[in-house]
Design an enzyme around this catalytic site. Structure first.
Site, PDB file in Angstrom:
ATOM      1  N   SER A  42      -0.858 -30.033 -19.450  1.00 45.91           N
ATOM      2  CA  SER A  42      -2.134 -29.388 -19.756  1.00 45.91           C
ATOM      3  C   SER A  42      -2.044 -27.872 -19.830  1.00 45.91           C
ATOM      4  O   SER A  42      -2.891 -27.242 -20.467  1.00 45.91           O
ATOM      5  CB  SER A  42      -3.181 -29.778 -18.710  1.00 45.91           C
ATOM      6  OG  SER A  42      -2.720 -29.485 -17.397  1.00 45.91           O
ATOM      7  N   ASP A 331     -10.572 -23.820 -13.974  1.00 48.05           N
ATOM      8  CA  ASP A 331     -11.053 -25.041 -13.324  1.00 48.05           C
ATOM      9  C   ASP A 331     -10.143 -25.347 -12.137  1.00 48.05           C
ATOM     10  O   ASP A 331      -9.477 -24.458 -11.622  1.00 48.05           O
ATOM     11  CB  ASP A 331     -11.176 -26.200 -14.327  1.00 48.05           C
ATOM     12  CG  ASP A 331      -9.828 -26.721 -14.819  1.00 48.05           C
ATOM     13  OD1 ASP A 331      -8.779 -26.216 -14.377  1.00 48.05           O
ATOM     14  OD2 ASP A 331      -9.814 -27.649 -15.656  1.00 48.05           O
ATOM     15  N   HIS A 334      -6.197 -24.977 -13.577  1.00 44.62           N
ATOM     16  CA  HIS A 334      -5.736 -24.310 -14.796  1.00 44.62           C
ATOM     17  C   HIS A 334      -6.174 -22.853 -14.855  1.00 44.62           C
ATOM     18  O   HIS A 334      -7.276 -22.511 -14.418  1.00 44.62           O
ATOM     19  CB  HIS A 334      -6.272 -25.062 -16.023  1.00 44.62           C
ATOM     20  CG  HIS A 334      -5.844 -26.493 -16.053  1.00 44.62           C
ATOM     21  ND1 HIS A 334      -6.674 -27.523 -15.688  1.00 44.62           N
ATOM     22  CD2 HIS A 334      -4.653 -27.053 -16.381  1.00 44.62           C
ATOM     23  CE1 HIS A 334      -6.025 -28.670 -15.790  1.00 44.62           C
ATOM     24  NE2 HIS A 334      -4.795 -28.411 -16.200  1.00 44.62           N
TER      25      HIS A 334
END
Length: 367
Positions: A42, A331, A334
């Site tokens: 991610s 978040d 991240h």
């Protein structure tokens, strides 16, 4: 006189274009063109998970993701650009499109194979993500397509000059704790790290066989310090066991890259010390232009570490800060765009105390 000036200007323009470009099949590219191929999770996924059958835990194609730069949710796990976007900008490339995007087939600038939630181990979030070896399979399919479109010689040149950026492993380690795995009942920490590094090494060697010579890596971040892992750890303290795994990974990665440099002719690499760079920003956010280093901009619970940003996951309630640029984390796990830019700048042009033996700028300049 006017006609002479026009002819001279046309000749200069024509000569400049002729010198500075070359054509690969039907594609005309700048001379010494260097493409960028991206693998990972991610931290690097620019939207591949938009196009697979998965759950919203592994997607970021809804508000408020992406809105501070793109003004829409592109699938990137940030409020804006991610590290590969900045690297592409520095290299004068367009943003590298997700490989799985159904309407994109112009791969001479590179491709992004990364998948949020992916690990080096196929078992990590199996069935919900594109694991590293499947990303490799996608790359091999693309390599065949490039040979078909450009011809063998030109495709070989393109792949040889390209830079291969890889960020993988964090999900392999974090999932042991987020899913209460009993893996360490049958394997030691070192044995587990060796499995992760072994799969990564296999992929590097396979890319090398296809012509890849220049590789870039951020090392593992201090995983036990991210809001997600602190929120679920007793007392909301740093998860020292997970951070130790990250340190073991970084030591093993450094050793294997040095060995590959010795064993593989022409193999060059860049490894950035993300562990130290992120630790410094968590501990001293004001020094680097942030106001908050531990609490996420978006989420809920302790440190906003419960994975609810956007309200599309199992927990619907979430809080959102007013200015993501004041935060290290967007978040639960991240970086904000601001942190991504700082980390990308260190990877691109950092000195030997933060990146080596090459920085990415030097790798792109190696032809």
């Amino acid at each position: 006189m006017m006609n002479l000036r026009f002819n001279f200007c046309f000749l200069v323009l024509f000569t400049t274009l002729f010198i500075s470009t070359h054509c690969l099949g039907p594609f005309c590219l700048p001379e010494k063109h260097v493409a960028l191929f991206i693998f990972g999770d991610s931290v690097f996924d620019s939207g591949n998970n938009n196009y697979i059958n998965t759950i919203t835990d592994y997607q970021a194609n809804y508000e408020p993701y992406g809105e501070n730069f793109f003004k829409y949710s592109s699938g990137r796990f940030s409020d804006g650009r991610i590290i590969p976007d900045f690297i592409a900008e520095f290299a004068k490339l367009p943003f590298i499109t997700p490989y799985l995007h159904p309407d994109y087939h112009h791969y001479t600038d590179g491709a992004n194979f990364a998948s949020a939630g992916a690990g080096a181990l196929a078992e990590t979030h199996q069935g919900l993500v594109v694991d590293l070896k499947t990303q490799l399979s996608n790359f091999k399919n693309l390599e065949k397509l490039l040979r078909k479109k450009l011809g063998d010689a030109e495709a070989k040149t393109l792949l040889f000059r390209s830079v291969y950026l890889i960020s993988i492993g964090s999900n392999d380690y974090a999932s042991v704790f987020t899913r209460n795995s009993n893996v360490f009942q049958s394997s030691s920490q070192k044995e587990y790290v060796d499995m992760v590094i072994g799969n990564l090494t296999f992929v590097i060697k396979e890319i090398y066989k296809k012509g890849g010579r220049k590789f870039g890596f951020p090392n593992m971040a201090p995983l036990g310090c991210v809001p997600l892992l602190r929120a679920i750890n007793p007392g909301n303290k740093w998860n020292q066991e997970l951070t130790t795994l990250a340190e073991l990974h970084n030591k093993a990665l450094s050793e294997v890259l040095q060995k590959l440099e010795n064993d593989l002719d022409g193999f060059k690499y860049s490894i950035a010390d993300t562990f130290t760079s992120l630790s410094e920003r968590i501990n001293n956010p004001l020094k680097y232009g942030f106001k908050e280093g531990s609490i996420a901009c978006c989420g809920t619970g302790p440190f906003r570490g419960i994975n609810s940003c956007g309200g599309k996951r199992s927990v619907k309630e979430y809080e959102l800060c007013e200015n993501a640029g004041e935060y290290v984390f967007f978040d639960t796990a991240h970086p904000t765009e601001k942190l991504n830019q700082q980390l990308a700048e260190l990877m691109w042009s950092g000195t030997l105390d933060v990146v080596g033996p090459y920085n990415l700028k030097a790798l792109f300049e190696l032809i």
